[in-house]
Design a protein around this motif. Sequence first.
Motif, PDB file in Angstrom:
ATOM      1  N   TYR A 177       0.674  -1.269   0.058  1.00 55.00           N
ATOM      2  CA  TYR A 177      -0.020  -0.168   0.034  1.00 55.00           C
ATOM      3  C   TYR A 177       0.849   1.181   0.081  1.00 55.00           C
ATOM      4  N   ASN A 178       1.922   1.330   0.855  1.00 56.68           N
ATOM      5  CA  ASN A 178       2.770   2.432   0.702  1.00 56.68           C
ATOM      6  C   ASN A 178       3.718   2.457  -0.382  1.00 56.68           C
ATOM      7  N   GLU A 179       3.981   1.315  -1.085  1.00 56.71           N
ATOM      8  CA  GLU A 179       4.752   1.592  -2.171  1.00 56.71           C
ATOM      9  C   GLU A 179       3.945   2.149  -3.017  1.00 56.71           C
ATOM     10  N   TRP A 180       2.770   2.043  -3.340  1.00 56.07           N
ATOM     11  CA  TRP A 180       1.837   2.372  -4.291  1.00 56.07           C
ATOM     12  C   TRP A 180       1.770   3.988  -4.189  1.00 56.07           C
ATOM     13  N   LEU A 181       1.661   4.391  -2.609  1.00 58.42           N
ATOM     14  CA  LEU A 181       1.607   5.732  -2.355  1.00 58.42           C
ATOM     15  C   LEU A 181       2.781   6.479  -2.794  1.00 58.42           C
ATOM     16  N   LEU A 182       4.099   5.784  -2.605  1.00 59.72           N
ATOM     17  CA  LEU A 182       5.463   6.320  -3.044  1.00 59.72           C
ATOM     18  C   LEU A 182       5.464   6.576  -4.776  1.00 59.72           C
ATOM     19  N   CYS A 183       4.931   5.605  -5.218  1.00 61.34           N
ATOM     20  CA  CYS A 183       4.686   5.843  -6.657  1.00 61.34           C
ATOM     21  C   CYS A 183       3.814   7.217  -7.056  1.00 61.34           C
ATOM     22  N   VAL A 184       2.937   7.208  -6.262  1.00 60.77           N
ATOM     23  CA  VAL A 184       1.985   8.384  -6.782  1.00 60.77           C
ATOM     24  C   VAL A 184       2.581   9.555  -6.200  1.00 60.77           C
ATOM     25  N   LYS A 185       3.314   9.580  -4.839  1.00 59.05           N
ATOM     26  CA  LYS A 185       3.979  10.912  -4.537  1.00 59.05           C
ATOM     27  C   LYS A 185       5.141  11.031  -5.707  1.00 59.05           C
ATOM     28  N   ASN A 186       5.805  10.194  -6.212  1.00 59.08           N
ATOM     29  CA  ASN A 186       6.930  10.412  -6.817  1.00 59.08           C
ATOM     30  C   ASN A 186       6.740  10.973  -8.224  1.00 59.08           C
ATOM     31  N   THR A 187       5.330  10.321  -8.922  1.00 56.57           N
ATOM     32  CA  THR A 187       5.070  10.667 -10.210  1.00 56.57           C
ATOM     33  C   THR A 187       3.959  11.479 -10.182  1.00 56.57           C
TER      34      THR A 187
ATOM     35  N   LYS B  44     -10.224   1.423   4.571  1.00 55.59           N
ATOM     36  CA  LYS B  44      -9.788   2.407   6.012  1.00 55.59           C
ATOM     37  C   LYS B  44      -8.863   3.259   5.741  1.00 55.59           C
ATOM     38  N   TRP B  45      -7.652   2.797   5.054  1.00 53.43           N
ATOM     39  CA  TRP B  45      -6.600   3.725   4.736  1.00 53.43           C
ATOM     40  C   TRP B  45      -6.867   4.593   3.735  1.00 53.43           C
ATOM     41  N   ASP B  46      -7.798   4.431   2.601  1.00 52.31           N
ATOM     42  CA  ASP B  46      -8.216   5.332   1.644  1.00 52.31           C
ATOM     43  C   ASP B  46      -8.737   6.502   2.341  1.00 52.31           C
ATOM     44  N   GLU B  47      -9.650   6.143   3.259  1.00 48.68           N
ATOM     45  CA  GLU B  47     -10.660   7.082   4.235  1.00 48.68           C
ATOM     46  C   GLU B  47      -9.547   7.865   4.892  1.00 48.68           C
ATOM     47  N   GLU B  48      -8.586   7.148   5.821  1.00 41.88           N
ATOM     48  CA  GLU B  48      -7.917   8.011   6.502  1.00 41.88           C
ATOM     49  C   GLU B  48      -6.996   9.042   5.618  1.00 41.88           C
ATOM     50  N   ARG B  49      -6.401   8.583   4.506  1.00 41.24           N
ATOM     51  CA  ARG B  49      -5.766   9.549   3.553  1.00 41.24           C
ATOM     52  C   ARG B  49      -6.616  10.802   3.218  1.00 41.24           C
ATOM     53  N   GLU B  50      -7.948  10.569   2.724  1.00 36.65           N
ATOM     54  CA  GLU B  50      -8.726  11.794   2.681  1.00 36.65           C
ATOM     55  C   GLU B  50      -8.785  12.665   3.971  1.00 36.65           C
ATOM     56  N   GLU B  51      -8.804  12.029   5.207  1.00 36.16           N
ATOM     57  CA  GLU B  51      -9.063  12.844   6.177  1.00 36.16           C
ATOM     58  C   GLU B  51      -7.662  13.295   6.846  1.00 36.16           C
ATOM     59  N   LYS B  52      -6.441  12.916   6.175  1.00 34.52           N
ATOM     60  CA  LYS B  52      -5.151  13.175   6.602  1.00 34.52           C
ATOM     61  C   LYS B  52      -4.858  12.720   7.944  1.00 34.52           C
ATOM     62  N   THR B  53      -5.181  11.594   8.102  1.00 43.02           N
ATOM     63  CA  THR B  53      -4.977  10.758   9.477  1.00 43.02           C
ATOM     64  C   THR B  53      -4.321   9.566   9.230  1.00 43.02           C
ATOM     65  N   PHE B  54      -4.183   9.316   7.786  1.00 43.43           N
ATOM     66  CA  PHE B  54      -3.287   8.275   7.662  1.00 43.43           C
ATOM     67  C   PHE B  54      -1.776   8.182   8.378  1.00 43.43           C
ATOM     68  N   ALA B  55      -1.561   6.959   9.044  1.00 42.25           N
ATOM     69  CA  ALA B  55      -0.277   6.869   9.601  1.00 42.25           C
ATOM     70  C   ALA B  55       1.084   6.396   8.808  1.00 42.25           C
ATOM     71  N   GLY B  56       0.719   6.068   7.371  1.00 40.60           N
ATOM     72  CA  GLY B  56       1.680   5.688   6.417  1.00 40.60           C
ATOM     73  C   GLY B  56       2.139   6.899   5.938  1.00 40.60           C
ATOM     74  N   LEU B  57       2.463   6.624   4.492  1.00 40.10           N
ATOM     75  CA  LEU B  57       3.284   7.773   3.654  1.00 40.10           C
ATOM     76  C   LEU B  57       2.347   8.700   3.204  1.00 40.10           C
ATOM     77  N   GLN B  58       2.387   9.834   3.508  1.00 37.37           N
ATOM     78  CA  GLN B  58       1.331  10.895   2.802  1.00 37.37           C
ATOM     79  C   GLN B  58       1.798  11.268   1.258  1.00 37.37           C
ATOM     80  N   ALA B  59       0.735  10.965   0.591  1.00 33.56           N
ATOM     81  CA  ALA B  59       0.912  11.181  -0.755  1.00 33.56           C
ATOM     82  C   ALA B  59      -0.081  11.942  -1.193  1.00 33.56           C
TER      83      ALA B  59
END
Length: 116
Positions: free
Chosen positions: A67-77, A101-116
Motif C-alpha cells: 500500500y505504501n509502495e503504491w503511495l510512494l509511486c503516486v508521490k514520486n510521479t 480504511k486507509w483510503d478514508e484516513e488519507r482523505e481525512e489526513k490521518t493516515f499513519a503511513g506515507l503521505q501522498a
Amino acid sequence: GSNHRGSNGTPLKNGKMTNLNKEIFGKEVEISDEQKQTMEVIANVKTTVRDSRFPTSNQANNCWNRYNEWLLCVKNTGDEEGCKNMRQLAVSICPTFWSEKWDEEREEKTFAGLQA
C-alpha cells in the motif's frame, strides 16, 4: 455443475466464472457501475508475487508495504493512473476493509503511513 478451475484458479461452472455473490448469499447482489468496472479491470489480474521479505503466511506487513509502495509511486510521479498496477498489488493482498480504511484516513489526513 462441475468443480473445474480456470487457469487462474477461479471456480468454473459449465465453463463460466461462478457468481460468488450468488454462491455466498444465495441471491444476486446489486453492484454499482463503478464496482462493475473495477471487477472488469481486476478480472485477469493475479495477486502480488511472493515477497521473500515476508516469508510467513501472515501477509499483514506485505500488505502495508504494498500500500505504501503504491503511495510512494503516486508521490514520486503525481500520476495515480500510472500507478494503478501498484495499487492493484496492494489491494490484492490486503483485506478490503483495510485498504478502504486507509483510503478514508488519507482523505481525512490521518493516515499513519506515507503521505501522498
